[in-house]
Design a protein around this motif. Structure first.
Motif, PDB file in Angstrom:
ATOM      1  N   THR A   2       6.633   2.954  -4.305  1.00  0.00           N
ATOM      2  CA  THR A   2       6.657   2.083  -2.995  1.00  0.00           C
ATOM      3  C   THR A   2       6.713   0.566  -3.541  1.00  0.00           C
ATOM      4  O   THR A   2       6.398   0.072  -4.392  1.00  0.00           O
ATOM      5  CB  THR A   2       5.108   2.343  -2.090  1.00  0.00           C
ATOM      6  N   LYS A   3       7.451  -0.026  -2.606  1.00  0.00           N
ATOM      7  CA  LYS A   3       7.533  -1.516  -2.725  1.00  0.00           C
ATOM      8  C   LYS A   3       6.668  -1.907  -1.277  1.00  0.00           C
ATOM      9  O   LYS A   3       6.951  -1.477  -0.318  1.00  0.00           O
ATOM     10  CB  LYS A   3       8.947  -2.083  -2.365  1.00  0.00           C
ATOM     11  N   VAL A 185      10.168   3.489   5.787  1.00  0.00           N
ATOM     12  CA  VAL A 185       9.247   2.260   5.911  1.00  0.00           C
ATOM     13  C   VAL A 185       8.223   2.456   6.792  1.00  0.00           C
ATOM     14  O   VAL A 185       8.209   3.262   7.935  1.00  0.00           O
ATOM     15  CB  VAL A 185      10.299   1.310   6.547  1.00  0.00           C
ATOM     16  N   ARG A 186       6.855   2.036   6.405  1.00  0.00           N
ATOM     17  CA  ARG A 186       5.608   2.218   7.066  1.00  0.00           C
ATOM     18  C   ARG A 186       4.946   0.901   7.128  1.00  0.00           C
ATOM     19  O   ARG A 186       4.832   0.426   5.967  1.00  0.00           O
ATOM     20  CB  ARG A 186       4.739   3.468   6.497  1.00  0.00           C
ATOM     21  N   TRP A 187       4.487   0.550   8.331  1.00  0.00           N
ATOM     22  CA  TRP A 187       3.671  -0.691   8.449  1.00  0.00           C
ATOM     23  C   TRP A 187       2.043  -0.364   8.366  1.00  0.00           C
ATOM     24  O   TRP A 187       1.578   0.443   9.125  1.00  0.00           O
ATOM     25  CB  TRP A 187       3.804  -1.235   9.850  1.00  0.00           C
ATOM     26  N   ARG A 188       1.555  -0.619   7.269  1.00  0.00           N
ATOM     27  CA  ARG A 188      -0.007  -0.516   7.246  1.00  0.00           C
ATOM     28  C   ARG A 188      -0.627  -1.830   7.150  1.00  0.00           C
ATOM     29  O   ARG A 188      -0.976  -2.474   6.145  1.00  0.00           O
ATOM     30  CB  ARG A 188      -0.360   0.315   6.010  1.00  0.00           C
ATOM     31  N   PRO A 189      -0.893  -2.632   8.264  1.00  0.00           N
ATOM     32  CA  PRO A 189      -0.955  -4.065   8.460  1.00  0.00           C
ATOM     33  C   PRO A 189      -2.123  -4.546   7.298  1.00  0.00           C
ATOM     34  O   PRO A 189      -3.145  -3.820   7.119  1.00  0.00           O
ATOM     35  CB  PRO A 189      -1.795  -4.083   9.634  1.00  0.00           C
ATOM     36  N   VAL A 194       7.529   0.115   1.708  1.00  0.00           N
ATOM     37  CA  VAL A 194       8.994   0.589   1.467  1.00  0.00           C
ATOM     38  C   VAL A 194       9.178   1.620   0.765  1.00  0.00           C
ATOM     39  O   VAL A 194       8.822   1.422  -0.541  1.00  0.00           O
ATOM     40  CB  VAL A 194       9.885  -0.666   1.384  1.00  0.00           C
ATOM     41  N   ARG A 195       9.660   2.715   0.938  1.00  0.00           N
ATOM     42  CA  ARG A 195       9.839   3.975  -0.120  1.00  0.00           C
ATOM     43  C   ARG A 195      11.173   3.339  -0.956  1.00  0.00           C
ATOM     44  O   ARG A 195      12.157   3.125  -0.609  1.00  0.00           O
ATOM     45  CB  ARG A 195      10.148   5.117   0.472  1.00  0.00           C
ATOM     46  N   GLU A 222      16.275  -1.100   1.226  1.00  0.00           N
ATOM     47  CA  GLU A 222      16.480  -1.983   0.042  1.00  0.00           C
ATOM     48  C   GLU A 222      16.008  -3.268   0.442  1.00  0.00           C
ATOM     49  O   GLU A 222      15.975  -3.972   1.642  1.00  0.00           O
ATOM     50  CB  GLU A 222      18.024  -2.221  -0.456  1.00  0.00           C
ATOM     51  N   VAL A 223      15.019  -3.863  -0.615  1.00  0.00           N
ATOM     52  CA  VAL A 223      14.625  -5.327  -0.341  1.00  0.00           C
ATOM     53  C   VAL A 223      15.455  -6.122  -1.375  1.00  0.00           C
ATOM     54  O   VAL A 223      15.379  -6.139  -2.462  1.00  0.00           O
ATOM     55  CB  VAL A 223      13.014  -5.294  -0.708  1.00  0.00           C
ATOM     56  N   LEU A 224      16.052  -7.417  -0.746  1.00  0.00           N
ATOM     57  CA  LEU A 224      16.958  -8.201  -1.664  1.00  0.00           C
ATOM     58  C   LEU A 224      16.219  -9.328  -1.468  1.00  0.00           C
ATOM     59  O   LEU A 224      16.083  -9.988  -0.559  1.00  0.00           O
ATOM     60  CB  LEU A 224      18.473  -7.901  -0.838  1.00  0.00           C
ATOM     61  N   GLN A 225      16.446 -10.113  -2.704  1.00  0.00           N
ATOM     62  CA  GLN A 225      15.664 -11.345  -2.958  1.00  0.00           C
ATOM     63  C   GLN A 225      16.832 -12.117  -3.664  1.00  0.00           C
ATOM     64  O   GLN A 225      17.503 -11.782  -4.437  1.00  0.00           O
ATOM     65  CB  GLN A 225      14.262 -11.311  -3.756  1.00  0.00           C
ATOM     66  N   ASN A 226      16.843 -13.530  -3.395  1.00  0.00           N
ATOM     67  CA  ASN A 226      17.666 -14.593  -3.757  1.00  0.00           C
ATOM     68  C   ASN A 226      17.144 -14.920  -5.338  1.00  0.00           C
ATOM     69  O   ASN A 226      15.976 -15.203  -5.395  1.00  0.00           O
ATOM     70  CB  ASN A 226      17.865 -15.817  -2.975  1.00  0.00           C
ATOM     71  N   LEU A 227      18.245 -14.680  -6.460  1.00  0.00           N
ATOM     72  CA  LEU A 227      17.786 -14.754  -7.564  1.00  0.00           C
ATOM     73  C   LEU A 227      17.517 -16.311  -8.141  1.00  0.00           C
ATOM     74  O   LEU A 227      16.953 -16.685  -9.037  1.00  0.00           O
ATOM     75  CB  LEU A 227      18.697 -14.179  -8.534  1.00  0.00           C
ATOM     76  N   VAL A 228      18.436 -17.253  -7.235  1.00  0.00           N
ATOM     77  CA  VAL A 228      18.259 -18.591  -7.740  1.00  0.00           C
ATOM     78  C   VAL A 228      17.208 -19.307  -6.921  1.00  0.00           C
ATOM     79  O   VAL A 228      16.193 -20.250  -7.397  1.00  0.00           O
ATOM     80  CB  VAL A 228      19.577 -19.196  -7.364  1.00  0.00           C
TER      81      VAL A 228
END
Length: 339
Positions: A2-3, A185-189, A194-195, A222-228
């Motif tokens: 999980t993420k 995706v599951r919301w657990r406040p 994210v599987r 998918e979780v995408l993040q800016n590398l810069v």
């Protein structure tokens, strides 16, 4: 695995939705699907139409892009270089102008086949010819696998975004997170789970989250993040085509989709409505459709009065976007052309 995306109150307030990851991302994911083989029913019609090309002339044209997509380990994120534009020409221009540091970050850790390592090093070092070869491969893949269906793909993405927006407007951000894409995706406040093949914790720290629908991404979020730029909000990409979907409505050629809409609304007005699915200015509408800004504005006014688009000012520009009703109309018309 999980993420876990950790939210604060500020992150909830800054969560937003967008229409697409961009034409470059959809092109790359489309090529991945062709290489995977098999797949869900949602892509069978598309695969039957374009799958043979990857084994023929397209494989040679796509070579530079395929070299950066090794079978194991990370692959290049073309969208980080080409941006989220829906125009392939603009995507190619962005790729050619991408900062060298970003190109190096995208390339240097890939497990490239020995036959292509010298070329990949040149690309990472900012070699112009290597960039041109990569840009040519991206354009060839787009032309074969995406371009014939791009109008319908855009409508599908716009419809998905409109659904997200409607949920947010009526029930709030947390309700949107609760209903995004179960069971992926599951919301657990206050954590969005994210599987994913790898465990990770992502702390938004006030950046918020951008939610984007995708058509060709694999059947996982998918979780995408800016590398810069670590200050940019991460993007959560969610597949729109489910395992049980036959997907026939996705794979209308642009000609068939345009013809049905033209019959209902008239060619130019239908084109204005379709172009506004991504959100664009009056000037951009005129440029895309080859009409004057005054004519584009007149058609936009008619569509706005019919509640099919909304219009708002952004500085000096006037931006037009399809409403939920407009997106639903676009989708329902094209769905009438099933196989």
């Amino acid at each position: 695995m999980t993420k876990r995306i950790h939210f604060t109150v500020d992150d909830l307030a800054r969560t937003r939705v967008t229409t697409t990851l961009g034409v470059a991302a959809e092109t790359l994911d489309g090529i991945k699907r062709l290489r995977e083989g098999g797949g869900t029913p949602a892509f069978q019609r598309w695969r039957a139409s374009v799958g043979r090309e990857l084994g023929g002339r397209l494989r040679e044209q796509a070579g530079p892009l395929l070299a950066l997509m090794p079978a194991y380990g990370p692959q290049i994120d073309v969208a980080s270089l080409a941006g989220d534009t829906t125009c392939i020409d603009e995507a190619v221009d962005n790729l050619l102008a991408a900062p060298r540091v970003l190109t190096r970050l995208e390339v240097e850790y890939l497990d490239v086949h020995p036959a292509h390592r010298a070329w990949a090093r040149s690309l990472a070092d900012g070699d112009r010819e290597a960039r041109l070869q990569l840009a040519g491969a991206l354009r060839a893949c787009h032309r074969a696998a995406i371009a014939p269906y791009w109008q319908q793909i855009r409508l599908d993405l716009a419809t998905a975004r409109a659904g997200y927006v409607c949920t947010m407007a009526e029930s709030g951000v947390e309700r949107l997170l609760e209903t995004l894409c179960d069971p992926l995706v599951r919301w657990r406040p206050p954590v969005l789970e994210v599987r994913h093949p790898r465990d990770a914790d992502i702390h938004l720290r006030g950046r918020g989250l951008i939610i984007a629908p995708t058509v060709f991404s694999s059947q996982q979020a998918e979780v995408l993040q800016n590398l810069v730029d670590q200050e940019q909000a991460p993007v959560l990409a969610l597949p729109t085509a489910g395992e049980g979907t036959d997907g026939s409505a996705h794979w209308l050629t642009e000609e068939a989709a345009e013809r049905s809409l033209d019959d209902l609304m008239g060619r130019t007005r239908a084109a204005v409505l379709a172009a506004a699915a991504d959100g664009c200015s009056t000037t951009e509408l005129a440029r895309r459709l080859g009409i004057s800004p005054a004519t584009a504005s007149q058609h936009a006014t008619v569509l706005r009065r019919a509640a099919l688009i909304t219009t708002r000012r952004d500085g000096k520009a006037v931006l037009h976007t399809t409403t939920h009703l407009g997106a639903a109309l676009l989708a329902s018309i094209t769905r009438g052309f099933g196989p």
